[in-house]
Design a protein around this motif. Structure first.
Motif, PDB file in Angstrom:
ATOM      1  N   LEU A 112       0.806  -1.269   0.027  1.00  0.00           N
ATOM      2  CA  LEU A 112       0.054  -0.068   0.107  1.00  0.00           C
ATOM      3  C   LEU A 112       0.935   1.249   0.037  1.00  0.00           C
ATOM      4  O   LEU A 112       0.662   2.413  -0.717  1.00  0.00           O
ATOM      5  N   THR A 113       1.973   1.180   0.688  1.00  0.00           N
ATOM      6  CA  THR A 113       2.886   2.391   0.600  1.00  0.00           C
ATOM      7  C   THR A 113       3.367   2.720  -0.688  1.00  0.00           C
ATOM      8  O   THR A 113       3.728   3.762  -1.258  1.00  0.00           O
TER       9      THR A 113
ATOM     10  N   ARG B 260       1.964   1.701  -3.531  1.00  0.00           N
ATOM     11  CA  ARG B 260       1.060   1.926  -4.431  1.00  0.00           C
ATOM     12  C   ARG B 260       0.333   3.417  -4.303  1.00  0.00           C
ATOM     13  O   ARG B 260      -0.164   4.116  -5.201  1.00  0.00           O
ATOM     14  N   GLN B 261       0.494   3.926  -3.107  1.00  0.00           N
ATOM     15  CA  GLN B 261      -0.224   5.361  -2.936  1.00  0.00           C
ATOM     16  C   GLN B 261       0.721   6.419  -3.158  1.00  0.00           C
ATOM     17  O   GLN B 261       2.182   6.382  -3.440  1.00  0.00           O
ATOM     18  N   SER B 262       0.172   7.628  -3.626  1.00  0.00           N
ATOM     19  CA  SER B 262       0.956   8.700  -4.061  1.00  0.00           C
ATOM     20  C   SER B 262       1.515   9.283  -2.649  1.00  0.00           C
ATOM     21  O   SER B 262       1.338   9.169  -1.745  1.00  0.00           O
TER      22      SER B 262
ATOM     23  N   ARG C 288      -1.063  10.722  -0.463  1.00  0.00           N
ATOM     24  CA  ARG C 288      -2.046   9.642   0.505  1.00  0.00           C
ATOM     25  C   ARG C 288      -1.126   9.138   1.469  1.00  0.00           C
ATOM     26  O   ARG C 288      -1.541   8.538   2.484  1.00  0.00           O
ATOM     27  N   GLN C 289       0.193   9.065   1.581  1.00  0.00           N
ATOM     28  CA  GLN C 289       1.117   8.486   2.194  1.00  0.00           C
ATOM     29  C   GLN C 289       0.960   9.313   3.495  1.00  0.00           C
ATOM     30  O   GLN C 289       1.141   8.816   4.606  1.00  0.00           O
TER      31      GLN C 289
ATOM     32  N   GLY D 257      -1.891   7.808   5.265  1.00  0.00           N
ATOM     33  CA  GLY D 257      -2.069   6.492   5.128  1.00  0.00           C
ATOM     34  C   GLY D 257      -2.089   5.579   6.330  1.00  0.00           C
ATOM     35  O   GLY D 257      -1.635   6.393   7.722  1.00  0.00           O
TER      36      GLY D 257
ATOM     37  N   ALA E 248      -8.080   2.683   1.398  1.00  0.00           N
ATOM     38  CA  ALA E 248      -6.788   2.857   1.089  1.00  0.00           C
ATOM     39  C   ALA E 248      -6.560   2.496  -0.385  1.00  0.00           C
ATOM     40  O   ALA E 248      -5.181   2.836  -0.791  1.00  0.00           O
ATOM     41  N   VAL E 249      -7.472   1.701  -0.818  1.00  0.00           N
ATOM     42  CA  VAL E 249      -7.003   0.881  -2.380  1.00  0.00           C
ATOM     43  C   VAL E 249      -8.136   1.549  -3.116  1.00  0.00           C
ATOM     44  O   VAL E 249      -7.778   1.507  -4.506  1.00  0.00           O
TER      45      VAL E 249
ATOM     46  N   ASP F  95      -8.960   4.171  -4.673  1.00  0.00           N
ATOM     47  CA  ASP F  95      -8.656   5.233  -5.447  1.00  0.00           C
ATOM     48  C   ASP F  95      -7.513   4.710  -6.626  1.00  0.00           C
ATOM     49  O   ASP F  95      -7.285   5.408  -7.645  1.00  0.00           O
ATOM     50  N   ASP F  96      -7.203   3.464  -6.438  1.00  0.00           N
ATOM     51  CA  ASP F  96      -6.080   2.877  -7.182  1.00  0.00           C
ATOM     52  C   ASP F  96      -7.046   2.036  -8.529  1.00  0.00           C
ATOM     53  O   ASP F  96      -8.495   2.535  -8.666  1.00  0.00           O
TER      54      ASP F  96
END
Length: 304
Positions: free
Chosen positions: A176-177, A179-181, A184-185, A188, A242-243, A245-246
């Motif tokens: 997740l870290t 993949r996040q922008s 978002r981190q 997160g 957390a996912v 928005d992917d």
């Protein structure tokens, strides 16, 4: 004989000599008792204020700072939680509500390792002991069975549960870290929060493993489904924001992996620790049953 004025003048000279020898000395006027009392009160109040200010400065100056990861103080902060907080988090893990994020509503203010650690320890012993008891109950009708405690199951359960409770959160947090922008981190989940979620989500398996001692295969699988739905809902409600928005493929694939690994733990424990014995009909020596027919033929040898 001296007059009263001479006495006052001499007293003043003596006081003047004392002041000249000790300029820092404090004096009080005897002629006004009220003023003396008020000055004493002011002096006491000032001393109290000095003590309070000194205490405050010591607290601010000596603020507890967390040392390195090799120090005891570093890990002590991870167990700074009370009983009411642990019970509230356990309650939230067994009664997940749609839209109620477990991290934001239960652990965001103070994530801990106290609850997850003892939940994992309790689950290890409940699975190992209940598995031995389930084997004993399922073999009660077998006259050839002799009960023998299988203590190695404790070690197997400990390795399985603790590896799952640490390695899977580590993998989820790392993915997740990645993949996040950058934006978002900031909002997160931390690694400690991820471990906390997984630890509390395992609590439902403790009463489930105890109920698995009932030697009915259909009931055991029903309890597995109920436990997986409750526990998996905690993970889905927590990690879906957390996912989401992917990309759709990545989001659904991530949630599918999370739920599948969680279900694999429950199914694996059921198949390894809780095996229900199946019985076949008694066989007698000297009988040979042929598959083509239902008759029994006897073989005998002739002496030579």
């Amino acid at each position: 004989m001296t007059s009263p004025d001479d006495l006052k003048f001499q007293e003043f000279d003596e006081a003047a000599d004392l002041l000249s020898s000790n300029p820092g000395a404090s004096t009080l006027s005897i002629s006004s008792p009220a003023a003396a009392a008020s000055s004493e009160e002011v002096k006491v109040d000032l001393s109290d204020d000095e003590d309070n200010q000194q205490e405050s400065s010591e607290l601010l100056g000596g603020e507890k700072q967390t040392g390195g990861f090799w120090t005891f103080e570093y890990y002590q902060s991870f167990f700074n939680v009370d009983t009411l907080q642990v019970l509230d988090r356990i309650k939230g893990s067994v009664m997940p509500l749609p839209g109620r994020n477990f991290v934001k509503h239960h652990i965001r203010s103070n994530p801990d390792l106290y609850g997850p650690f003892w939940i994992c320890v309790t689950l290890v012993f409940s699975v190992a002991i209940s598995g031995n008891l389930s084997t004993f109950l399922s073999e009660m009708g077998n006259t050839d069975y002799h009960y023998r405690p299988e203590f190695h199951r404790v070690s197997i359960a400990a390795v399985t549960v603790f590896l799952y409770a640490w390695l899977v959160p580590l993998g989820v947090w790392g993915f997740l870290t990645w993949r996040q922008s950058v934006e978002r981190q900031i909002s997160g989940y931390t690694f400690l929060e991820t471990v906390c979620v997984y630890g509390y989500s395992l609590f439902i398996y403790i009463p489930t493993s105890i109920l698995w001692t009932i030697p009915f295969n259909w009931l055991q699988w029903l309890l597995i489904v109920i436990a997986m739905v409750i526990s998996g809902s905690v993970l889905v409600i927590t990690f879906w924001p957390a996912v989401r928005d992917d990309t759709k493929l990545t989001a659904f694939a991530t949630m599918a992996v999370i739920v599948s690994l969680h279900a694999l733990l429950a199914v694996g424990c059921k198949l390894y620790f809780f095996q229900v014995a199946t019985y076949t009909g008694p066989s007698h020596s000297g009988e040979q049953i042929t598959p083509a027919s239902n008759h029994t033929s006897f073989t005998s040898g002739k002496p030579q």
